[in-house]
Design a protein around this motif. Sequence first.
Motif, PDB file in Angstrom:
ATOM      1  N   PRO A   1     -14.604  -8.941 -13.504  1.00  0.00           N
ATOM      2  CA  PRO A   1     -13.567  -9.783 -14.099  1.00  0.00           C
ATOM      3  C   PRO A   1     -12.168  -9.289 -13.783  1.00  0.00           C
ATOM      4  N   HIS A   2     -12.036  -8.086 -13.209  1.00  0.00           N
ATOM      5  CA  HIS A   2     -10.715  -7.551 -12.893  1.00  0.00           C
ATOM      6  C   HIS A   2     -10.276  -7.865 -11.484  1.00  0.00           C
ATOM      7  N   ARG A   3     -11.113  -8.543 -10.668  1.00  0.00           N
ATOM      8  CA  ARG A   3     -10.737  -8.867  -9.291  1.00  0.00           C
ATOM      9  C   ARG A   3     -10.053 -10.227  -9.261  1.00  0.00           C
ATOM     10  N   GLU A   4      -8.955 -10.278  -8.532  1.00  0.00           N
ATOM     11  CA  GLU A   4      -8.207 -11.526  -8.490  1.00  0.00           C
ATOM     12  C   GLU A   4      -8.977 -12.630  -7.800  1.00  0.00           C
ATOM     13  N   SER A   5      -9.773 -12.280  -6.779  1.00  0.00           N
ATOM     14  CA  SER A   5     -10.463 -13.293  -5.983  1.00  0.00           C
ATOM     15  C   SER A   5     -11.802 -13.705  -6.579  1.00  0.00           C
TER      16      SER A   5
ATOM     17  N   ASP B   1     -15.376 -13.404   8.022  1.00  0.00           N
ATOM     18  CA  ASP B   1     -14.356 -12.360   8.092  1.00  0.00           C
ATOM     19  C   ASP B   1     -14.827 -11.207   7.206  1.00  0.00           C
ATOM     20  N   HIS B   2     -15.546 -10.274   7.804  1.00  0.00           N
ATOM     21  CA  HIS B   2     -16.160  -9.206   7.032  1.00  0.00           C
ATOM     22  C   HIS B   2     -15.134  -8.242   6.445  1.00  0.00           C
ATOM     23  N   ALA B   3     -13.939  -8.223   6.998  1.00  0.00           N
ATOM     24  CA  ALA B   3     -12.929  -7.280   6.525  1.00  0.00           C
ATOM     25  C   ALA B   3     -12.298  -7.724   5.211  1.00  0.00           C
ATOM     26  N   SER B   4     -12.241  -9.016   4.969  1.00  0.00           N
ATOM     27  CA  SER B   4     -11.514  -9.503   3.788  1.00  0.00           C
ATOM     28  C   SER B   4     -12.355 -10.328   2.827  1.00  0.00           C
ATOM     29  N   ASP B   5     -13.416 -10.979   3.302  1.00  0.00           N
ATOM     30  CA  ASP B   5     -14.201 -11.855   2.425  1.00  0.00           C
ATOM     31  C   ASP B   5     -15.485 -11.162   1.980  1.00  0.00           C
TER      32      ASP B   5
END
Length: 495
Positions: A34-38, A298-302
Motif C-alpha cells: 500500500p506504500h507504493r505509488e504505482s 520493460d523489465h527495468a521499470s514495470d
Amino acid sequence: MPKEADHLEGGGDKEPKEEEEAVRKRVRANTPSPHRESTPQASPPRFVSVEELMETAKGVTNMALAHEILVNHTFQVKPTELPEGSLERRVKEIMHKAFWDCLEAQMKEDPPTYGHAIKLLAEIKETLLSFLLPGHGRLRTRIDEVLDLPLIQQQAENGVLDISQLSQFIVEMMGSLCAPCRDEDINKLKEITDIVPLLKAIFSVLDLMKVDMANFAVSSIRPHLMQQSVEYERSKFQEFLEKQPNALDYTEKWLEDTVKCLREAEADSSGGAASSDPPSLLPLNVHNHAYLRLLRWDHASDPFPETVLMDQVRFQEMQQEAERLALLCSVLLVVYTTTGDAISGLPGLMETLKNTVSVMLADMHTPSYSAQEALATIGEKLCVELSQCLSQHGYSPFSADRKNTLRSQISATVHPDNTVRKLMDSRVQSYLLASLEFSQHKTPPSLPGGLAPVGRELKELAVRFSRLVIFNKLVFSPFYQKILHKILTGGGESP
C-alpha cells in the motif's frame, strides 16, 4: 569434517539458502504494497506474524523449485563455489585448516587420540547410509557391521583401532555407490596412504557424491512432478494468496492494460464507431495478447505479473531472442531490396550473409554492446562480401553510391521505430501470436514474408513460448477467468 561445511546449491549457481532468499526478495519486490505509488488499489493490508511470513516464503520457495525442475530440463544441483577472496571463503578455509590441523596433531600423539577421527567416521557412516536405496539391505548391514561406532570406540580406548583398514573399506564402499563419473576420483583415493589427507579427500568426494545423488533425485521426481505439478503449483499459490490478498494486483493490471490496448486498437481501426466489445475481446484472445505483451516488457521499470513471475527470466530471454531475430531479418531485407535482382537466388549467399550478421548481433543485449557500432561494422562487412559475390558471378561491380546507400540503411535499423525494423518486429509478434492460436486450432501458422531466413529459429522460439504459456494457463486459469470476467463485464477496469 563438520557438517556445517557441506553446502549444495540448486538451479545452477545458487545455494539453497541463497535461492530461498532470492525468492523472498522477488516476492517482496513484486508483491504490491500500500506504500507504493504505482500499486493498483486493493483491499487494505492485514498484519501477519513472522512465522506466517516464513511459512509463506517457504511455500513459495518450494513452488518455485518444483516449477524450475519441471520447466528447466537442464536443471542441476551443482557444488558450491564461494567467490575468490570473499569473507565466506576465507572463514571456511580457516575453519577447515584448523580442523584438519587438530586432527593431524591428535593422530601424531603417542598413543594417538581418535576423538576427532571417530566423529568423522560417524559422519561418513551417516552419509554412506543416506546413499542407499530401500533394496540395499545387504550393503546397509555391511556398513553397520564394519562402521560399528561403539566397537570402534572400544578399539580406540584399547589402542587396537586400525583406522587405515576402515578407510579402505570406506573407499571401496564409495566405489560401489558412486556414479561412473566418479570412478577416477575413487581411484585417486586408493593412491593416498597418509590417513589425514585420505580422510580429507574422502569428504571432498562425498560432497560430489551428494551432488550426484541430488541430481539423481531430481531426475527421478521429474515424471511425478509432471503429473502433479499443475495442482501443486495452483494450491501453493492459493495458500500464498490467502496470506497475501493483494498478490494478484499486478496480474490484474497486466490484463486490464491488455484490454485497454485492444479496445483502443479496435476503436482506431473502426474510426471510433465501435459501441460494443468486438471478437478481439473474447477472453481467450485477450489472454493470448497479454502473453504477447510479456515479450515487449520493460523489465527495468514495470513490475512483472505475479502469476508469471517464476518464468520472468525465460520470458525475458525469449523477448531478447525475438528482438534479435527481427533485427537480423531487417538487415537482410535491406540488403536484398537495396542490391536488387542481382543476388536473388544465388545459392548459399543468404546463409552466408545471415551467419555474418548473426555473429555481430549475438551480444546485442549485453551492457557493453554498441548497436550503432555493430551495425556500422555489419554494413562494411556485407559490402565486401556482396562485392566479391557479384564479381564471382559476372555482375557489374558494387558502385560506391550503392555501398553508401546500403551502409546508411543498415545503420538506420538501430532505431526501433525504423520502418523496416517495425515491420519485421510486427511480423515476428504476429507469428508468435498465431503460434498460441495454433495450440487451439491445430493449424500450423504460416511464416510471414521476410522471416524465411530465420524460419527455423523462429519456430523453435514459438514452441518454447507456446509451451510456457500453455503450462501457465493450466496452473492459473481459475484466477485468470475471475479477473477477465470482472474486467470484460465492466466491473474492474481501471479508468
